[in-house]
Scaffold this motif. Structure first.
Motif, PDB file in Angstrom:
ATOM      1  N   LYS A 157       0.830  -1.209   0.000  1.00 53.66           N
ATOM      2  CA  LYS A 157       0.000   0.000   0.000  1.00 53.66           C
ATOM      3  C   LYS A 157       0.862   1.255   0.000  1.00 53.66           C
ATOM      4  O   LYS A 157       0.574   2.211  -0.726  1.00 53.66           O
ATOM      5  CB  LYS A 157      -0.922  -0.002   1.220  1.00 53.66           C
ATOM      6  CG  LYS A 157      -2.064  -0.983   1.112  1.00 53.66           C
ATOM      7  CD  LYS A 157      -2.833  -1.129   2.394  1.00 53.66           C
ATOM      8  CE  LYS A 157      -3.408   0.170   2.872  1.00 53.66           C
ATOM      9  NZ  LYS A 157      -4.256   0.017   4.068  1.00 53.66           N
ATOM     10  N   GLY A 158       1.909   1.261   0.788  1.00 55.79           N
ATOM     11  CA  GLY A 158       2.799   2.419   0.823  1.00 55.79           C
ATOM     12  C   GLY A 158       3.462   2.667  -0.514  1.00 55.79           C
ATOM     13  O   GLY A 158       3.574   3.808  -0.975  1.00 55.79           O
ATOM     14  N   GLN A 159       3.902   1.593  -1.168  1.00 52.97           N
ATOM     15  CA  GLN A 159       4.525   1.716  -2.487  1.00 52.97           C
ATOM     16  C   GLN A 159       3.544   2.290  -3.507  1.00 52.97           C
ATOM     17  O   GLN A 159       3.894   3.181  -4.287  1.00 52.97           O
ATOM     18  CB  GLN A 159       5.021   0.351  -2.964  1.00 52.97           C
ATOM     19  CG  GLN A 159       5.674   0.350  -4.324  1.00 52.97           C
ATOM     20  CD  GLN A 159       7.066   0.904  -4.287  1.00 52.97           C
ATOM     21  OE1 GLN A 159       7.852   0.512  -3.455  1.00 52.97           O
ATOM     22  NE2 GLN A 159       7.375   1.812  -5.193  1.00 52.97           N
ATOM     23  N   LEU A 160       2.319   1.816  -3.491  1.00 53.41           N
ATOM     24  CA  LEU A 160       1.303   2.338  -4.411  1.00 53.41           C
ATOM     25  C   LEU A 160       1.006   3.814  -4.149  1.00 53.41           C
ATOM     26  O   LEU A 160       0.870   4.604  -5.093  1.00 53.41           O
ATOM     27  CB  LEU A 160       0.009   1.517  -4.296  1.00 53.41           C
ATOM     28  CG  LEU A 160       0.046   0.115  -4.884  1.00 53.41           C
ATOM     29  CD1 LEU A 160      -1.213  -0.656  -4.509  1.00 53.41           C
ATOM     30  CD2 LEU A 160       0.212   0.161  -6.378  1.00 53.41           C
ATOM     31  N   ILE A 161       0.925   4.189  -2.889  1.00 55.02           N
ATOM     32  CA  ILE A 161       0.642   5.582  -2.558  1.00 55.02           C
ATOM     33  C   ILE A 161       1.792   6.487  -2.974  1.00 55.02           C
ATOM     34  O   ILE A 161       1.584   7.537  -3.579  1.00 55.02           O
ATOM     35  CB  ILE A 161       0.331   5.721  -1.054  1.00 55.02           C
ATOM     36  CG1 ILE A 161      -1.015   5.075  -0.758  1.00 55.02           C
ATOM     37  CG2 ILE A 161       0.334   7.184  -0.618  1.00 55.02           C
ATOM     38  CD1 ILE A 161      -1.312   4.897   0.704  1.00 55.02           C
ATOM     39  N   VAL A 162       3.017   6.084  -2.678  1.00 51.79           N
ATOM     40  CA  VAL A 162       4.186   6.893  -3.048  1.00 51.79           C
ATOM     41  C   VAL A 162       4.278   7.028  -4.564  1.00 51.79           C
ATOM     42  O   VAL A 162       4.501   8.127  -5.087  1.00 51.79           O
ATOM     43  CB  VAL A 162       5.480   6.285  -2.467  1.00 51.79           C
ATOM     44  CG1 VAL A 162       6.714   6.919  -3.086  1.00 51.79           C
ATOM     45  CG2 VAL A 162       5.517   6.450  -0.958  1.00 51.79           C
ATOM     46  N   ASP A 163       4.099   5.937  -5.279  1.00 55.80           N
ATOM     47  CA  ASP A 163       4.253   5.972  -6.732  1.00 55.80           C
ATOM     48  C   ASP A 163       3.141   6.734  -7.429  1.00 55.80           C
ATOM     49  O   ASP A 163       3.403   7.567  -8.297  1.00 55.80           O
ATOM     50  CB  ASP A 163       4.308   4.554  -7.299  1.00 55.80           C
ATOM     51  CG  ASP A 163       5.647   3.891  -7.065  1.00 55.80           C
ATOM     52  OD1 ASP A 163       6.596   4.585  -6.675  1.00 55.80           O
ATOM     53  OD2 ASP A 163       5.732   2.663  -7.264  1.00 55.80           O
ATOM     54  N   HIS A 164       1.902   6.474  -7.065  1.00 53.30           N
ATOM     55  CA  HIS A 164       0.794   6.972  -7.867  1.00 53.30           C
ATOM     56  C   HIS A 164       0.091   8.190  -7.279  1.00 53.30           C
ATOM     57  O   HIS A 164      -0.259   9.107  -8.015  1.00 53.30           O
ATOM     58  CB  HIS A 164      -0.202   5.848  -8.130  1.00 53.30           C
ATOM     59  CG  HIS A 164       0.419   4.707  -8.857  1.00 53.30           C
ATOM     60  ND1 HIS A 164       0.729   4.766 -10.192  1.00 53.30           N
ATOM     61  CD2 HIS A 164       0.849   3.495  -8.428  1.00 53.30           C
ATOM     62  CE1 HIS A 164       1.290   3.635 -10.561  1.00 53.30           C
ATOM     63  NE2 HIS A 164       1.377   2.847  -9.512  1.00 53.30           N
ATOM     64  N   TYR A 165      -0.140   8.203  -5.983  1.00 53.85           N
ATOM     65  CA  TYR A 165      -0.867   9.324  -5.403  1.00 53.85           C
ATOM     66  C   TYR A 165       0.047  10.493  -5.045  1.00 53.85           C
ATOM     67  O   TYR A 165      -0.372  11.643  -5.085  1.00 53.85           O
ATOM     68  CB  TYR A 165      -1.692   8.883  -4.196  1.00 53.85           C
ATOM     69  CG  TYR A 165      -2.924   8.145  -4.624  1.00 53.85           C
ATOM     70  CD1 TYR A 165      -4.057   8.821  -5.010  1.00 53.85           C
ATOM     71  CD2 TYR A 165      -2.935   6.760  -4.682  1.00 53.85           C
ATOM     72  CE1 TYR A 165      -5.185   8.148  -5.446  1.00 53.85           C
ATOM     73  CE2 TYR A 165      -4.059   6.070  -5.107  1.00 53.85           C
ATOM     74  CZ  TYR A 165      -5.172   6.781  -5.486  1.00 53.85           C
ATOM     75  OH  TYR A 165      -6.277   6.105  -5.914  1.00 53.85           O
ATOM     76  N   MET A 166       1.285  10.192  -4.672  1.00 55.22           N
ATOM     77  CA  MET A 166       2.236  11.268  -4.408  1.00 55.22           C
ATOM     78  C   MET A 166       2.976  11.671  -5.677  1.00 55.22           C
ATOM     79  O   MET A 166       3.665  12.677  -5.695  1.00 55.22           O
ATOM     80  CB  MET A 166       3.216  10.845  -3.316  1.00 55.22           C
ATOM     81  CG  MET A 166       2.559  10.634  -1.975  1.00 55.22           C
ATOM     82  SD  MET A 166       3.685  10.042  -0.703  1.00 55.22           S
ATOM     83  CE  MET A 166       4.596  11.537  -0.377  1.00 55.22           C
ATOM     84  N   GLY A 167       2.866  10.860  -6.723  1.00 51.18           N
ATOM     85  CA  GLY A 167       3.466  11.189  -8.004  1.00 51.18           C
ATOM     86  C   GLY A 167       4.974  11.058  -8.046  1.00 51.18           C
ATOM     87  O   GLY A 167       5.639  11.757  -8.813  1.00 51.18           O
ATOM     88  N   LEU A 168       5.542  10.168  -7.255  1.00 52.61           N
ATOM     89  CA  LEU A 168       6.993  10.031  -7.187  1.00 52.61           C
ATOM     90  C   LEU A 168       7.521   8.842  -7.980  1.00 52.61           C
ATOM     91  O   LEU A 168       8.688   8.475  -7.829  1.00 52.61           O
ATOM     92  CB  LEU A 168       7.443   9.926  -5.723  1.00 52.61           C
ATOM     93  CG  LEU A 168       7.142  11.139  -4.846  1.00 52.61           C
ATOM     94  CD1 LEU A 168       7.549  10.854  -3.408  1.00 52.61           C
ATOM     95  CD2 LEU A 168       7.842  12.362  -5.370  1.00 52.61           C
ATOM     96  N   LEU A 184      10.283   6.088   0.185  1.00 50.05           N
ATOM     97  CA  LEU A 184      10.400   4.626   0.125  1.00 50.05           C
ATOM     98  C   LEU A 184      11.141   4.075   1.338  1.00 50.05           C
ATOM     99  O   LEU A 184      10.928   2.926   1.729  1.00 50.05           O
ATOM    100  CB  LEU A 184      11.081   4.199  -1.175  1.00 50.05           C
ATOM    101  CG  LEU A 184      10.249   4.413  -2.434  1.00 50.05           C
ATOM    102  CD1 LEU A 184      11.030   3.971  -3.666  1.00 50.05           C
ATOM    103  CD2 LEU A 184       8.929   3.680  -2.356  1.00 50.05           C
ATOM    104  N   GLY A 185      11.995   4.904   1.931  1.00 52.85           N
ATOM    105  CA  GLY A 185      12.648   4.494   3.174  1.00 52.85           C
ATOM    106  C   GLY A 185      11.624   4.208   4.255  1.00 52.85           C
ATOM    107  O   GLY A 185      11.704   3.195   4.959  1.00 52.85           O
ATOM    108  N   PHE A 186      10.634   5.084   4.376  1.00 55.60           N
ATOM    109  CA  PHE A 186       9.560   4.843   5.345  1.00 55.60           C
ATOM    110  C   PHE A 186       8.765   3.601   4.974  1.00 55.60           C
ATOM    111  O   PHE A 186       8.386   2.817   5.841  1.00 55.60           O
ATOM    112  CB  PHE A 186       8.614   6.045   5.413  1.00 55.60           C
ATOM    113  CG  PHE A 186       9.147   7.174   6.228  1.00 55.60           C
ATOM    114  CD1 PHE A 186       9.227   7.073   7.607  1.00 55.60           C
ATOM    115  CD2 PHE A 186       9.573   8.340   5.622  1.00 55.60           C
ATOM    116  CE1 PHE A 186       9.718   8.112   8.376  1.00 55.60           C
ATOM    117  CE2 PHE A 186      10.068   9.384   6.382  1.00 55.60           C
ATOM    118  CZ  PHE A 186      10.141   9.273   7.748  1.00 55.60           C
TER     119      PHE A 186
END
Length: 93
Positions: free
Chosen positions: A50-61, A73-75
């Protein structure tokens, strides 16, 4: 131009559905009060996904290089890893 906007909206909607499904599965596991090494590993794995999906797609990173992506991604990877290691070491004692 509108086609790419539609595609990204559709993609974000599908990712949102996946996030909701994972959340419901882990909530159900919590409701059943299951425990154990495998269950803790599974829940922490879902947190990482879930964290990976949020960082990649919702945060746009997803396509960003450098500090901000690595920090987020460290977190996503370090915190669940520390929790899993602590749980494992507590069982080993």
């Amino acid at each position: 131009m509108s086609h790419s906007r539609f595609t990204s909206r559709k993609k974000l909607f599908i990712i949102w559905i996946i996030l909701i499904a994972i959340t419901l599965i882990t909530a159900y596991i919590g409701y059943l009060e299951l425990s154990g090494f495998v269950i803790v590993g599974f829940v922490l794995l879902t947190v990482t996904i879930k964290g990976q999906l949020i960082v990649d797609h919702y945060m746009g990173l997803k396509n960003v290089r450098g500090f901000w992506r690595l920090a987020m991604l460290g977190f996503v990877y370090v915190i669940p890893g520390v929790i899993f290691t602590g749980y494992y070491l507590a069982l080993a004692v």
